[in-house]
Design a protein around this motif. Structure first.
Motif, PDB file in Angstrom:
ATOM      1  N   SER A  17       2.179   6.996   4.809  1.00  0.00           N
ATOM      2  CA  SER A  17       3.486   6.465   5.174  1.00  0.00           C
ATOM      3  C   SER A  17       4.412   7.584   5.641  1.00  0.00           C
ATOM      4  O   SER A  17       5.161   7.425   6.622  1.00  0.00           O
ATOM      5  N   ALA A  18       4.366   8.734   4.955  1.00  0.00           N
ATOM      6  CA  ALA A  18       5.189   9.880   5.356  1.00  0.00           C
ATOM      7  C   ALA A  18       4.771  10.385   6.737  1.00  0.00           C
ATOM      8  O   ALA A  18       5.619  10.679   7.589  1.00  0.00           O
ATOM      9  N   ALA A  19       3.455  10.462   6.964  1.00  0.00           N
ATOM     10  CA  ALA A  19       2.963  10.927   8.267  1.00  0.00           C
ATOM     11  C   ALA A  19       3.373   9.972   9.380  1.00  0.00           C
ATOM     12  O   ALA A  19       3.797  10.396  10.466  1.00  0.00           O
ATOM     13  N   ALA A  20       3.247   8.665   9.113  1.00  0.00           N
ATOM     14  CA  ALA A  20       3.625   7.673  10.119  1.00  0.00           C
ATOM     15  C   ALA A  20       5.120   7.724  10.414  1.00  0.00           C
ATOM     16  O   ALA A  20       5.543   7.587  11.566  1.00  0.00           O
ATOM     17  N   HIS A  21       5.914   7.933   9.373  1.00  0.00           N
ATOM     18  CA  HIS A  21       7.365   7.948   9.552  1.00  0.00           C
ATOM     19  C   HIS A  21       7.824   9.148  10.384  1.00  0.00           C
ATOM     20  O   HIS A  21       8.717   9.018  11.244  1.00  0.00           O
ATOM     21  N   PHE A  22       7.218  10.309  10.159  1.00  0.00           N
ATOM     22  CA  PHE A  22       7.691  11.523  10.821  1.00  0.00           C
ATOM     23  C   PHE A  22       6.980  11.836  12.134  1.00  0.00           C
ATOM     24  O   PHE A  22       7.528  12.532  12.993  1.00  0.00           O
ATOM     25  N   PHE A  23       5.750  11.304  12.310  1.00  0.00           N
ATOM     26  CA  PHE A  23       4.967  11.710  13.476  1.00  0.00           C
ATOM     27  C   PHE A  23       4.575  10.570  14.418  1.00  0.00           C
ATOM     28  O   PHE A  23       4.104  10.832  15.520  1.00  0.00           O
ATOM     29  N   LEU A  24       4.745   9.297  14.008  1.00  0.00           N
ATOM     30  CA  LEU A  24       4.385   8.174  14.868  1.00  0.00           C
ATOM     31  C   LEU A  24       5.628   7.452  15.351  1.00  0.00           C
ATOM     32  O   LEU A  24       6.659   7.444  14.674  1.00  0.00           O
ATOM     33  N   THR A  25       5.509   6.836  16.514  1.00  0.00           N
ATOM     34  CA  THR A  25       6.617   6.037  17.060  1.00  0.00           C
ATOM     35  C   THR A  25       6.286   4.556  17.073  1.00  0.00           C
ATOM     36  O   THR A  25       7.132   3.740  17.443  1.00  0.00           O
ATOM     37  N   ASN A  26       5.061   4.197  16.686  1.00  0.00           N
ATOM     38  CA  ASN A  26       4.650   2.799  16.660  1.00  0.00           C
ATOM     39  C   ASN A  26       5.253   2.119  15.428  1.00  0.00           C
ATOM     40  O   ASN A  26       4.819   2.346  14.300  1.00  0.00           O
ATOM     41  N   GLU A  27       6.276   1.281  15.660  1.00  0.00           N
ATOM     42  CA  GLU A  27       7.008   0.677  14.540  1.00  0.00           C
ATOM     43  C   GLU A  27       6.156  -0.253  13.682  1.00  0.00           C
ATOM     44  O   GLU A  27       6.266  -0.228  12.450  1.00  0.00           O
ATOM     45  N   PRO A  28       5.303  -1.125  14.248  1.00  0.00           N
ATOM     46  CA  PRO A  28       4.481  -1.990  13.396  1.00  0.00           C
ATOM     47  C   PRO A  28       3.591  -1.217  12.434  1.00  0.00           C
ATOM     48  O   PRO A  28       3.422  -1.609  11.274  1.00  0.00           O
ATOM     49  N   ILE A  29       3.006  -0.095  12.906  1.00  0.00           N
ATOM     50  CA  ILE A  29       2.160   0.719  12.023  1.00  0.00           C
ATOM     51  C   ILE A  29       2.999   1.349  10.926  1.00  0.00           C
ATOM     52  O   ILE A  29       2.607   1.364   9.746  1.00  0.00           O
ATOM     53  N   ARG A  30       4.161   1.870  11.286  1.00  0.00           N
ATOM     54  CA  ARG A  30       5.041   2.479  10.290  1.00  0.00           C
ATOM     55  C   ARG A  30       5.465   1.451   9.243  1.00  0.00           C
ATOM     56  O   ARG A  30       5.498   1.743   8.047  1.00  0.00           O
ATOM     57  N   PHE A  31       5.773   0.257   9.714  1.00  0.00           N
ATOM     58  CA  PHE A  31       6.180  -0.813   8.800  1.00  0.00           C
ATOM     59  C   PHE A  31       5.036  -1.209   7.867  1.00  0.00           C
ATOM     60  O   PHE A  31       5.233  -1.371   6.654  1.00  0.00           O
ATOM     61  N   ALA A  32       3.831  -1.368   8.427  1.00  0.00           N
ATOM     62  CA  ALA A  32       2.683  -1.809   7.631  1.00  0.00           C
ATOM     63  C   ALA A  32       2.313  -0.790   6.554  1.00  0.00           C
ATOM     64  O   ALA A  32       2.077  -1.153   5.394  1.00  0.00           O
ATOM     65  N   VAL A  33       2.287   0.498   6.923  1.00  0.00           N
ATOM     66  CA  VAL A  33       1.905   1.534   5.958  1.00  0.00           C
ATOM     67  C   VAL A  33       2.972   1.675   4.872  1.00  0.00           C
ATOM     68  O   VAL A  33       2.653   1.818   3.686  1.00  0.00           O
ATOM     69  N   ALA A  34       4.247   1.631   5.285  1.00  0.00           N
ATOM     70  CA  ALA A  34       5.325   1.724   4.294  1.00  0.00           C
ATOM     71  C   ALA A  34       5.301   0.531   3.343  1.00  0.00           C
ATOM     72  O   ALA A  34       5.528   0.678   2.137  1.00  0.00           O
ATOM     73  N   SER A  35       4.995  -0.662   3.867  1.00  0.00           N
ATOM     74  CA  SER A  35       4.928  -1.861   3.032  1.00  0.00           C
ATOM     75  C   SER A  35       3.785  -1.766   2.027  1.00  0.00           C
ATOM     76  O   SER A  35       3.939  -2.129   0.854  1.00  0.00           O
ATOM     77  N   LEU A  36       2.623  -1.279   2.471  1.00  0.00           N
ATOM     78  CA  LEU A  36       1.476  -1.132   1.572  1.00  0.00           C
ATOM     79  C   LEU A  36       1.785  -0.128   0.468  1.00  0.00           C
ATOM     80  O   LEU A  36       1.495  -0.369  -0.709  1.00  0.00           O
ATOM     81  N   SER A  37       2.387   0.999   0.848  1.00  0.00           N
ATOM     82  CA  SER A  37       2.756   1.997  -0.159  1.00  0.00           C
ATOM     83  C   SER A  37       3.776   1.425  -1.139  1.00  0.00           C
ATOM     84  O   SER A  37       3.685   1.653  -2.353  1.00  0.00           O
ATOM     85  N   LEU A  38       4.739   0.659  -0.604  1.00  0.00           N
ATOM     86  CA  LEU A  38       5.762   0.040  -1.455  1.00  0.00           C
ATOM     87  C   LEU A  38       5.133  -0.933  -2.447  1.00  0.00           C
ATOM     88  O   LEU A  38       5.515  -0.975  -3.627  1.00  0.00           O
ATOM     89  N   LEU A  39       4.149  -1.712  -1.998  1.00  0.00           N
ATOM     90  CA  LEU A  39       3.465  -2.653  -2.889  1.00  0.00           C
ATOM     91  C   LEU A  39       2.770  -1.932  -4.040  1.00  0.00           C
ATOM     92  O   LEU A  39       2.818  -2.371  -5.189  1.00  0.00           O
ATOM     93  N   LEU A  40       2.109  -0.809  -3.728  1.00  0.00           N
ATOM     94  CA  LEU A  40       1.389  -0.070  -4.767  1.00  0.00           C
ATOM     95  C   LEU A  40       2.357   0.575  -5.762  1.00  0.00           C
ATOM     96  O   LEU A  40       2.112   0.564  -6.968  1.00  0.00           O
ATOM     97  N   TRP A  41       3.463   1.119  -5.258  1.00  0.00           N
ATOM     98  CA  TRP A  41       4.455   1.691  -6.173  1.00  0.00           C
ATOM     99  C   TRP A  41       5.097   0.600  -7.026  1.00  0.00           C
ATOM    100  O   TRP A  41       5.397   0.818  -8.203  1.00  0.00           O
ATOM    101  N   ALA A  42       5.295  -0.582  -6.431  1.00  0.00           N
ATOM    102  CA  ALA A  42       5.842  -1.701  -7.197  1.00  0.00           C
ATOM    103  C   ALA A  42       4.869  -2.150  -8.277  1.00  0.00           C
ATOM    104  O   ALA A  42       5.280  -2.542  -9.380  1.00  0.00           O
ATOM    105  N   ALA A  43       3.561  -2.107  -7.968  1.00  0.00           N
ATOM    106  CA  ALA A  43       2.557  -2.464  -8.972  1.00  0.00           C
ATOM    107  C   ALA A  43       2.583  -1.475 -10.135  1.00  0.00           C
ATOM    108  O   ALA A  43       2.481  -1.863 -11.309  1.00  0.00           O
ATOM    109  N   LEU A  44       2.718  -0.184  -9.826  1.00  0.00           N
ATOM    110  CA  LEU A  44       2.826   0.830 -10.875  1.00  0.00           C
ATOM    111  C   LEU A  44       4.095   0.619 -11.689  1.00  0.00           C
ATOM    112  O   LEU A  44       4.094   0.760 -12.921  1.00  0.00           O
TER     113      LEU A  44
END
Length: 359
Positions: A17-44
């Motif tokens: 998610s950090a790599a996508a946020h700082f190095f990618l411009t594709n918004e759907p990919i950035r959104f998807a990776v950030a959402s997946l990471s958010l789900l896992l942190w929410a589970a923890l």
């Protein structure tokens, strides 16, 4: 977490998610990776709050779970308020309320009911929760009902007054339920368990971590949820536009489901351990916290950004909240639940989701 794959996946998705946020411009990919990471942190976060609940007791533990579970939604909403996306903020608040009352509570009742024929919890607590849900519906209805007779500044003034009263009422509810009437609203449904020869005691597992480690994980999880929330919100507008989804649907269902991940996992697991009192406290308590504390708090927070927000919800949102509160109150008021009641809640949630998608 006992799963061997969880920690490596959490690290990988967070770094991704950090790599996508700082190095990618594709918004759907950035959104998807950030959402997946958010789900896992929410589970923890959900697992950590479940461990804290073991040390703090069911009522306080359920409150802590709802509070830290709502941290994701509050943080997401703050970033949306900062960007001036008030319609999406109100939709996400609506989605959080109906998601907890219908989806989280429905899944808890369903899976808990599959394992135990009937599950019970404190009837006095159920009655007070029903009254508070009715209060939330009334309060959210008032600004919309009188919106036509007031100018914008008067609407904001009314919203500020209502917000202050709601926060005061919620704090007094905490005093009432946690201090002055703690025993009456406790874990034991008075006069039922002792008389029920078929009563099955709740399953109480040893927590995965010590008290100190659990609290530390709460703090760390909340920090990373805030970080991932900011990155996700930065991409959400372009993703919604690309998919052709309305702000109402994105806020009420997509953001709400992601933000409710902590409550989803914890409430369902507790229900399957026959700890329905804690599961209801998480699901219903979280909805009450959103409507009586988080929503009015956002009104005051919006003033800090110079973008005043009011509490005027759309007719669709008000109808969804009223329907959800009515059926959840009807099902839980007697302090007894079963799997079929969970199915009823899930059906209503599916109906509302369909309507919100098409609106």
């Amino acid at each position: 977490m006992k799963n061997r794959w969880f920690t490596p996946l959490l690290v990988i998705t967070t770094c991704g998610s950090a790599a996508a946020h700082f190095f990618l411009t594709n918004e759907p990919i950035r959104f998807a990776v950030a959402s997946l990471s958010l789900l896992l942190w929410a589970a923890l976060l959900g697992k950590a709050t479940e461990a804290v609940a073991h040390y703090a007791g069911e009522r306080l533990g359920g409150f802590l779970n709802a509070t830290f579970g709502n941290a994701a939604e509050l943080i997401i909403a703050i970033f949306l308020v900062k960007k001036g996306l008030f319609d999406m903020v109100k939709a996400s608040l609506t989605g959080s309320i109906i998601g907890n009352l219908l989806l989280v509570l429905g899944l808890s009742l369903f899976f808990g009911g599959l394992k135990y024929k009937t599950q019970s919890f404190n009837t006095m607590l159920a009655g007070h929760n029903a009254s508070l849900m009715l209060l939330a519906v009334i309060v959210l209805f008032v600004p919309a009902a009188f919106h036509g007779g007031l100018d914008q500044q008067e609407v904001r003034t009314v919203s500020l007054v209502i917000s202050g009263l709601l926060i005061l009422g919620y704090l007094l509810w905490l005093v009432f339920s946690m201090i002055t009437h703690k025993k009456e609203l406790g874990e034991e449904p008075a006069g039922t368990k002792e008389a029920d020869a078929n009563f099955i005691p709740p399953t109480v597992d040893e927590p995965a971590w010590s008290r100190g480690v659990s609290i530390l994980l709460l703090v760390v999880s909340t920090f990373f949820i805030a970080l991932q929330s900011e990155w996700m919100v930065g991409s959400i507008e372009s993703v919604a536009h690309a998919l052709g989804w309305s702000e109402l649907f994105v806020g009420a269902f997509l953001i709400a489901i992601i933000g409710n991940a902590a409550e989803h996992s914890a409430a369902i697991f507790l229900a399957m351990k026959n700890r329905m009192g804690a599961a209801v406290e998480i699901a219903v308590g979280s909805s009450l916290q959103i409507s009586l504390f988080v929503a009015p708090t956002l009104v005051f927070i919006s003033l800090l950004f110079g973008r005043p927000m009011d509490l005027t919800f759309t007719p669709y949102e008000l109808a969804a909240i009223a329907v959800s509160a009515f059926i959840a109150s009807s099902i839980s008021r007697d302090g007894s639940t079963n799997w079929f009641e969970g199915v009823l809640l899930l059906i209503v949630y599916a109906i509302l989701g369909t309507v919100f998608y098409l609106v």
